[in-house]
Design a protein around this motif. Sequence first.
Motif, PDB file in Angstrom:
ATOM      1  N   LEU A  67       0.870  -1.177   0.000  1.00 36.51           N
ATOM      2  CA  LEU A  67       0.000   0.000   0.000  1.00 36.51           C
ATOM      3  C   LEU A  67       0.904   1.223   0.000  1.00 36.51           C
ATOM      4  N   ASP A  68       0.836   2.035  -1.065  1.00 39.15           N
ATOM      5  CA  ASP A  68       1.704   3.214  -1.113  1.00 39.15           C
ATOM      6  C   ASP A  68       0.971   4.470  -1.568  1.00 39.15           C
ATOM      7  N   GLN A  69      -0.366   4.409  -1.607  1.00 29.97           N
ATOM      8  CA  GLN A  69      -1.156   5.595  -1.934  1.00 29.97           C
ATOM      9  C   GLN A  69      -2.039   5.937  -0.738  1.00 29.97           C
ATOM     10  N   PRO A  70      -2.211   7.251  -0.444  1.00 35.30           N
ATOM     11  CA  PRO A  70      -3.098   7.621   0.659  1.00 35.30           C
ATOM     12  C   PRO A  70      -4.484   7.003   0.468  1.00 35.30           C
ATOM     13  N   PHE A  71      -5.016   6.437   1.531  1.00 34.18           N
ATOM     14  CA  PHE A  71      -6.317   5.768   1.557  1.00 34.18           C
ATOM     15  C   PHE A  71      -6.334   4.467   0.751  1.00 34.18           C
ATOM     16  N   GLY A  72      -5.159   4.016   0.322  1.00 32.38           N
ATOM     17  CA  GLY A  72      -5.064   2.662  -0.221  1.00 32.38           C
ATOM     18  C   GLY A  72      -5.244   1.703   0.948  1.00 32.38           C
ATOM     19  N   GLY A  73      -5.988   0.621   0.740  1.00 33.38           N
ATOM     20  CA  GLY A  73      -6.252  -0.292   1.850  1.00 33.38           C
ATOM     21  C   GLY A  73      -6.266  -1.724   1.398  1.00 33.38           C
ATOM     22  N   ALA A  74      -6.336  -2.641   2.372  1.00 33.25           N
ATOM     23  CA  ALA A  74      -6.434  -4.063   2.064  1.00 33.25           C
ATOM     24  C   ALA A  74      -7.141  -4.779   3.207  1.00 33.25           C
ATOM     25  N   THR A  75      -7.828  -5.859   2.858  1.00 33.18           N
ATOM     26  CA  THR A  75      -8.420  -6.722   3.882  1.00 33.18           C
ATOM     27  C   THR A  75      -7.682  -8.057   3.868  1.00 33.18           C
ATOM     28  N   VAL A  76      -7.662  -8.702   5.028  1.00 29.72           N
ATOM     29  CA  VAL A  76      -7.089 -10.039   5.123  1.00 29.72           C
ATOM     30  C   VAL A  76      -8.119 -10.906   5.836  1.00 29.72           C
ATOM     31  N   ASP A  77      -8.491 -12.053   5.242  1.00 32.21           N
ATOM     32  CA  ASP A  77      -9.492 -12.897   5.906  1.00 32.21           C
ATOM     33  C   ASP A  77      -8.808 -13.938   6.795  1.00 32.21           C
ATOM     34  N   SER A  78      -9.635 -14.717   7.475  1.00 31.24           N
ATOM     35  CA  SER A  78      -9.089 -15.651   8.467  1.00 31.24           C
ATOM     36  C   SER A  78      -8.265 -16.762   7.823  1.00 31.24           C
ATOM     37  N   ALA A  79      -8.391 -16.928   6.490  1.00 29.85           N
ATOM     38  CA  ALA A  79      -7.554 -17.910   5.807  1.00 29.85           C
ATOM     39  C   ALA A  79      -6.263 -17.280   5.289  1.00 29.85           C
ATOM     40  N   GLY A  80      -6.121 -15.955   5.518  1.00 31.57           N
ATOM     41  CA  GLY A  80      -4.899 -15.272   5.109  1.00 31.57           C
ATOM     42  C   GLY A  80      -4.958 -14.671   3.712  1.00 31.57           C
ATOM     43  N   ASN A  81      -6.127 -14.722   3.058  1.00 31.36           N
ATOM     44  CA  ASN A  81      -6.257 -14.128   1.722  1.00 31.36           C
ATOM     45  C   ASN A  81      -6.263 -12.607   1.814  1.00 31.36           C
ATOM     46  N   ILE A  82      -5.432 -11.969   0.976  1.00 29.21           N
ATOM     47  CA  ILE A  82      -5.302 -10.508   1.005  1.00 29.21           C
ATOM     48  C   ILE A  82      -5.996  -9.915  -0.221  1.00 29.21           C
ATOM     49  N   GLN A  83      -6.794  -8.882  -0.002  1.00 29.93           N
ATOM     50  CA  GLN A  83      -7.501  -8.246  -1.105  1.00 29.93           C
ATOM     51  C   GLN A  83      -7.394  -6.724  -0.970  1.00 29.93           C
ATOM     52  N   ARG A  84      -7.060  -6.065  -2.061  1.00 25.27           N
ATOM     53  CA  ARG A  84      -7.016  -4.592  -2.007  1.00 25.27           C
ATOM     54  C   ARG A  84      -8.424  -4.037  -1.827  1.00 25.27           C
ATOM     55  N   GLN A  85      -8.523  -2.983  -1.003  1.00 24.43           N
ATOM     56  CA  GLN A  85      -9.824  -2.341  -0.821  1.00 24.43           C
ATOM     57  C   GLN A  85      -9.581  -0.889  -0.437  1.00 24.43           C
ATOM     58  N   ALA A  86      -9.674  -0.017  -1.435  1.00 26.18           N
ATOM     59  CA  ALA A  86      -9.385   1.401  -1.200  1.00 26.18           C
ATOM     60  C   ALA A  86     -10.416   2.001  -0.252  1.00 26.18           C
ATOM     61  N   SER A  87      -9.988   3.000   0.498  1.00 29.54           N
ATOM     62  CA  SER A  87     -10.853   3.661   1.458  1.00 29.54           C
ATOM     63  C   SER A  87     -10.988   5.135   1.081  1.00 29.54           C
ATOM     64  N   SER A  88     -11.584   5.913   1.968  1.00 27.33           N
ATOM     65  CA  SER A  88     -11.725   7.349   1.757  1.00 27.33           C
ATOM     66  C   SER A  88     -11.579   8.015   3.114  1.00 27.33           C
ATOM     67  N   ALA A  89     -11.477   9.347   3.093  1.00 29.17           N
ATOM     68  CA  ALA A  89     -11.348  10.088   4.355  1.00 29.17           C
ATOM     69  C   ALA A  89     -12.561   9.817   5.247  1.00 29.17           C
ATOM     70  N   ALA A  90     -13.765   9.821   4.638  1.00 30.82           N
ATOM     71  CA  ALA A  90     -14.996   9.657   5.420  1.00 30.82           C
ATOM     72  C   ALA A  90     -15.059   8.261   6.055  1.00 30.82           C
ATOM     73  N   GLN A  91     -14.719   7.243   5.247  1.00 37.86           N
ATOM     74  CA  GLN A  91     -14.781   5.872   5.744  1.00 37.86           C
ATOM     75  C   GLN A  91     -13.721   5.625   6.829  1.00 37.86           C
ATOM     76  N   THR A  92     -12.541   6.172   6.594  1.00 31.56           N
ATOM     77  CA  THR A  92     -11.459   6.041   7.579  1.00 31.56           C
ATOM     78  C   THR A  92     -11.880   6.662   8.901  1.00 31.56           C
ATOM     79  N   ASP A  93     -12.511   7.825   8.803  1.00 33.53           N
ATOM     80  CA  ASP A  93     -12.944   8.523  10.006  1.00 33.53           C
ATOM     81  C   ASP A  93     -13.997   7.719  10.764  1.00 33.53           C
ATOM     82  N   GLN A  94     -14.863   7.047  10.003  1.00 32.53           N
ATOM     83  CA  GLN A  94     -15.926   6.258  10.630  1.00 32.53           C
ATOM     84  C   GLN A  94     -15.350   5.076  11.414  1.00 32.53           C
ATOM     85  N   ILE A  95     -14.375   4.399  10.816  1.00 36.60           N
ATOM     86  CA  ILE A  95     -13.803   3.209  11.469  1.00 36.60           C
ATOM     87  C   ILE A  95     -12.753   3.586  12.515  1.00 36.60           C
TER      88      ILE A  95
END
Lengths: 147, 200
Positions: free
Chosen positions: B52-80
């Motif tokens: 991840l090298d862009q602001p609000f670039g994101g990723a999820t990792v599930d319980s099996a260890g699978n990694i998936q990119r998932q971009a965020s935003s200022a509003a979403q980041t603030d919520q979480i």
Amino acid sequence: MNRCFRTILLSLAAIAASATVALADIGQIKNVSGAVFILRDKIQQPAKPGDLVQQSDVLITGANGAVGLTFIDSSRLSAGPNSRIELKQFRFNPTTQDGEFVTEVQRGTLAVVSGQIAKRSPDAMKVKTPTTILGVRGTTFAVQVEE
Amino acid sequence: MRRQIWLACLMLAGCATVKPAPKVNTYVVLLPEEGGASTAVIVGEGAQAVTLDQPFGGATVDSAGNIQRQASSAAQTDQIFGAALAAQPPKALSFTLYFDTNSTQVTAASRLQLDTLMAEAARRQAVEVQVTGHTDRVGSDADNDRLSLQRAEAVRTMLVQNNIKATFIRAVGRGEREPLVPTADEQAEPRNRRVEVILR
């Protein structure tokens, strides 16, 4: 399943607890809101601004809790509600700025601003979660872990 | 002992049989940098790792260890992460105060900086203060060691007089060893007659 895992973890923890070494203070709690605790040597105590933290301490926040800390390498960590964060490994030489910083987010939210340790060496700061490991290349980021 | 091992195996087997389908466990988001420097977080290790090298670039990792990119935003980041981000302590700040020749008196030009320092120190919770005194190269090493420490102590005294509730104040003198501007020995240099203060 939870209880099942816990039983195993407790058995393992009992085995691992034999070699605990007292280490120097690595950082300080700067702000606390709501319920925040430090778990050290199996004793959980309420945290307050100014409290010093050590390697192996676990920070625990309640449903309305939040806490912010600054470390001796100028790293800054802050946790939101329902969090459990372990300061697993910390080593820092202020002269050479070499060190190692491994934090584990067991649950909840953690915001990180990395300091001298990550600046000096790209692989020296890591954040673990139950499912992955994050390598920190000198940066600001946030992690959420859901149980 | 053998019985305990058997018991542990049974417990592990029990856990494995009730293991649920992978679900998202970890969410990571890179935040905009204060200084604007280029930075990154590496999620995972080896071939599967995601950078991840862009602001609000994101990723999820599930319980099996699978990694998936998932971009965020200022509003979403603030919520979480709003509560965690609100608890972020302020960045360490450094101040430089200059001193009159052979004196522990802050120069007239540094008064404003001194006021800013005191206000910032008063504003911070559980502030730690590091005070380091320096001199120029006029005079003996021993005299300059003493003067640099006196300058640092003078700043410490002002912090105490201003009721700064620091968790600790460390005052040290470095003499003429660490000039801001390198000079020949015995050369007067106003920029080297200074005290550096770090608030953390």
